[in-house]
Design an enzyme around this catalytic site. Structure first.
Site, short mmCIF file in Angstrom:
data_model
loop_
_atom_site.label_atom_id
_atom_site.label_comp_id
_atom_site.label_asym_id
_atom_site.label_seq_id
_atom_site.Cartn_x
_atom_site.Cartn_y
_atom_site.Cartn_z
CG ASP A 165 -2.14 -1.15 1.12
OD1 ASP A 165 -2.32 -1.42 -0.01
OD2 ASP A 165 -2.46 -1.36 2.15
CB SER A 217 -8.73 -2.72 -7.72
OG SER A 217 -8.06 -3.80 -8.15
CD GLU A 239 -20.23 -5.17 0.46
OE1 GLU A 239 -21.27 -6.29 0.83
OE2 GLU A 239 -19.74 -5.14 -0.39
CE LYS A 263 -10.24 -4.29 0.63
NZ LYS A 263 -9.49 -5.64 0.75
NE ARG A 270 -9.20 -8.32 -8.83
CZ ARG A 270 -9.20 -7.58 -7.43
NH1 ARG A 270 -10.05 -6.96 -7.28
NH2 ARG A 270 -8.03 -7.63 -6.87
CD GLU A 302 -12.92 -11.30 -1.50
OE1 GLU A 302 -11.69 -10.90 -1.75
OE2 GLU A 302 -13.84 -10.63 -2.37
CE LYS A 331 -19.48 -3.38 -2.83
NZ LYS A 331 -19.89 -4.51 -3.15
CE LYS A 347 -6.65 -2.71 3.12
NZ LYS A 347 -5.62 -2.68 2.05
CB CYS A 375 15.04 -23.19 35.18
SG CYS A 375 15.90 -22.89 36.66
#
Length: 743
Positions: A39, A84, A114, A116, A137, A177, A335, A359, A472
């Site tokens: 990124d 994307s 929603e 990711k 994709r 997905e 969206k 993100k 130990c």
């Protein structure tokens, strides 16, 4: 002469780096960069092209979707292009996207939020209700045909079903997905390491590596191997030849079975629509309703909101509940809901303008493993840990991560000097996932577990034969174990003495005032005045003479007084008995009521306690069999520590036989306090909701247990209802409980 970097040279360098990262990520499912590193590079490339538009060309990654089709698979051209998403990493960037939308359409439109999902984007085409193809994709226009593998994935319906009389469309192209639930991701990585392979860096690459298998070729190879083995047997070949041919068949059969099993673990969530015929939909949310009615899996967490503040609330909600979800998420997708408005906003060459991905801070990064050292814990366990080049992950800087034991170091295949993938999920201890093998230079070296305690020099050995951990055995005198036991006594799960932190504990030990944890409750103001850490210079003007206690010292004395009255289960936890945590300690305290009764009980008597069992029972009996352990108990008793709980009068308790689940925070109760309130009345507090749960108590900031309670139609109580349950019993609580709707 200018020292400023040449923009064109840096542009070419960034293009090469991004293309190489995309190839490793999309074609080989073996990322050489973390998501965060990618990124950063991509953002720098975008910024450079914005400052120097003349650099933009069709070769730039900014002008294309990330994936590239592999030559292993047949090509599939998508009916409509797959894009994307542009990313937002801050509220400012999210606000800037919203401002662009408002500027284009006049006002902020309803948007769908929603999760990711960290998975593999796929394109599914159904013709007259039957699955025609499933493809990756790829570059957004052409993907890879993985339709053959779909037959092994129960989550991908082969046929659509018409719900409530609705017609199955002649054609529908859906985007979704494919992913693994967290539990399956971890299971597959365990299998990878057992096979001597590098682990997957993230669930997305695990899903991609699983779906993008040529299982058909493996099946063909297995069939040929079976034929060859039959031929070897038929011609009467020697035992060695028969054994080798059968071993090859067994190995290939195991590979095919493993591949099919992993495909069967994949899940699918649909999140978009492409080409369609005979599908009357006008918004994203409406599409999800219709697709769900056709039997396609859609998310039940998507929500349509009308303002940017509501978007922020959704983002914040799942930032807190990120790890309550069954699959990995790395952000929230926003969206525009209306398809007409989407069309008006359009798209760039790689991403729609009507959507953006917010993100969350990355939870997997790459960093350098500088060293592997060991730590000696309070029970003597010697644990390797990784010392790393500091890295920002999950919003905090991490320099160390656990490696559990020597076998785990070997299983993960990490070497000192490796570039490694580091993971930190929320409040979970940072963990090294595995090495980036491709980055090795040959200078890396293997970790060697010490044979002597690094603190006291005592030879190390497993506590019992077959233990993977080494310890130990100098339990009483090892400085490391003593330090850790003292800090454990003060921990929140034990006596909860906030003023007894690292520096205070070290000061007490180094002064000799505290020789072991038994001496803590003999500490008073006079002893603290002998330790410089706890004192300040007197103020003669105020009539003071001699060393004066600091405010922190006064606070510590007050907390020690309060700790003496803690319930029995906290005393048990503080004793550092192996395997005895809060759950087992609470069970023993309820059953026996006093430390004296627990000490006098046999293994058989302790083991019959619900939630204890023979392993914990043996550890308790073994602990009390050591002289200096009993001396610690004597010192605490002499120091005024409460060694028994007040027992209720014999007879039935109001919540006996009830199972209660508590989620979220309740006013007036800590988590332990709420649990104790139920268990002291005979009830049981469970960690998960099931059909056998009698009540689910939901407080503020409740997690997914609340959703589960609604789904299973279990009686739900709020904070006031919880008070009724405790004071008046289950019948009164049932009368005011809200029951979830299982439909």
């Amino acid at each position: 002469m200018s020292d400023a970097p040449d923009p064109r040279a840096r542009w070419a360098e960034l293009v090469d780096l991004v293309h190489a990262a995309r190839t490793a990520y999309y074609q080989h499912d073996r990322p050489t960069l973390s998501d965060a590193e990618y990124d950063v590079l991509f953002a720098e490339l975008v910024g450079l092209e914005e400052a120097h538009p003349e650099l933009v060309s069709q070769d730039s990654p900014t002008q294309s979707v990330g994936g590239v089709r592999s030559e292993m698979f047949e090509p599939v051209e998508h009916l409509e292009r797959m894009y994307s998403l542009d990313n937002a990493f801050s509220d400012e960037e999210l606000s800037a996207w919203a401002e662009r939308v408002v500027a284009a359409v006049g006002s902020f439109p309803p948007v769908l939020c929603e999760l990711k999902i960290d998975g593999l984007a796929v394109d599914l085409v159904y013709r007259h209700g039957r699955l025609a193809s499933i493809a990756t994709r790829g570059d957004g226009r052409v993907g890879e045909d993985v339709t053959y593998n779909a037959q092994f994935i129960p989550a991908v319906p082969e046929r659509l079903t018409a719900a409530q009389g609705a017609a199955v469309p002649a054609l529908v192209e859906v985007r979704g997905e494919v992913f693994f639930p967290v539990a399956d991701f971890e299971r597959i990585n365990t299998e990878q390491l057992a096979l001597g392979r590098s682990p997957f860096a993230n669930p997305r690459n695990t899903a991609a590596g699983t779906l993008r298998q040529r299982i058909d070729r493996r099946e063909e190879e297995l069939a040929r191997a079976e034929q060859a083995a039959e031929a070897v047997r038929a011609r009467g070949a020697g035992a060695g030849a028969v054994e080798r041919s059968e071993a090859r068949v067994a190995r290939l059969a195991a590979e095919v079975a493993r591949s099919r099993a992993n495909l069967g673990r994949l899940r699918l969530t649909v999140h978009g629509v492409g080409a369609r015929e005979g599908l009357g939909i006008d918004t994203q949310s409406h599409a999800y309703q219709v697709l769900g009615g056709l039997g396609l899996p859609t998310s039940d967490r998507a929500r349509v909101v009308a303002s940017l503040d509501e978007v922020r609330d959704f983002v914040a909600q799942y930032a807190e509940r990120r790890h309550d979800v069954e699959h990995e998420i790395d952000g929230v997708v926003v969206k525009v809901d209306d398809f007409g408005t989407q069309a008006a906003l359009g798209a760039t060459s790689r991403a729609p303008r009507w959507a953006i991905a917010y993100k969350y801070p990355p939870e997997v990064v790459r960093t350098r493993l500088l060293d592997i050292r060991v730590n000696v814990g309070r029970t003597g366990r010697v644990t390797p840990y990784a010392v790393m080049q500091p890295a920002k992950v999950a919003g905090s800087t991490v320099e160390m991560a656990t490696l559990h034991n020597a076998q785990e170091v070997a299983r993960k295949g990490v070497l000192i000097g490796d570039l490694v993938f580091l993971r930190k999920a929320g409040d979970v201890i940072p963990e090294v996932i595995g090495p980036v093998v491709e980055e090795r230079t040959g200078s890396e070296r293997a970790f060697v577990m010490p044979t002597q305690c690094p603190e006291c020099g005592t030879p190390l050995a497993p506590a019992k034969e077959g233990d993977v951990d080494i310890r130990c055995p100098n339990t009483r005198s090892c400085p490391a174990q003593l330090r850790e036991r003292v800090f454990h006594v003060a921990s929140r799960g034990a006596f909860d003495i906030e003023g007894l932190g690292w520096k205070a504990g070290i000061a007490l030990l180094e002064s000799g005032v505290v020789a072991d944890e038994g001496d803590l409750f003999a500490v008073d103001a006079d002893t603290l005045r002998t330790i410089p850490f706890f004192t300040r210079a007197p103020k003669p003007a105020a009539g003071e003479s001699g060393p004066q206690l600091t405010a922190n010292a006064e606070a510590l004395l007050g907390q020690l007084r309060k700790a003496r009255a803690q319930p029995l289960w906290r005393v048990l936890v503080a004793l550092s008995i192996r395997h005895v945590g809060p759950t087992a300690a609470q069970a023993l305290a309820r059953e026996f009521g006093s430390l004296e009764a627990i000490e006098a009980a046999s293994v058989e008597e302790l083991a019959t306690t619900e939630g204890v069992g023979p392993t914990i029972a043996e550890a308790v009996v073994e602990w009390f069999g050591v002289d200096w352990h009993r001396e610690v108990v004597r010192k605490w008793r002499d120091g005024g520590v409460r060694m028994a709980d007040e027992r209720a009068a014999p007879g039935p308790k109001p919540l006996t036989g009830l199972t209660v689940v508590i989620t979220g925070s309740l006013p007036g109760f800590t988590r332990d306090g709420a649990t104790e309130a139920v268990t002291s009345r005979g009830g049981k507090v469970a960690s998960s909701v099931s059909k056998r749960t009698d009540f689910v108590v939901i407080g503020e900031n409740a997690g997914t247990k609340a959703d589960r309670a609604i789904a299973l139609a279990r009686p739900i109580l709020d904070a006031d209802g919880f008070a009724v349950l405790l004071e008046h019993g289950p019948q009164a609580a049932a009368g005011i409980a809200r029951t979830g709707d299982a439909s």
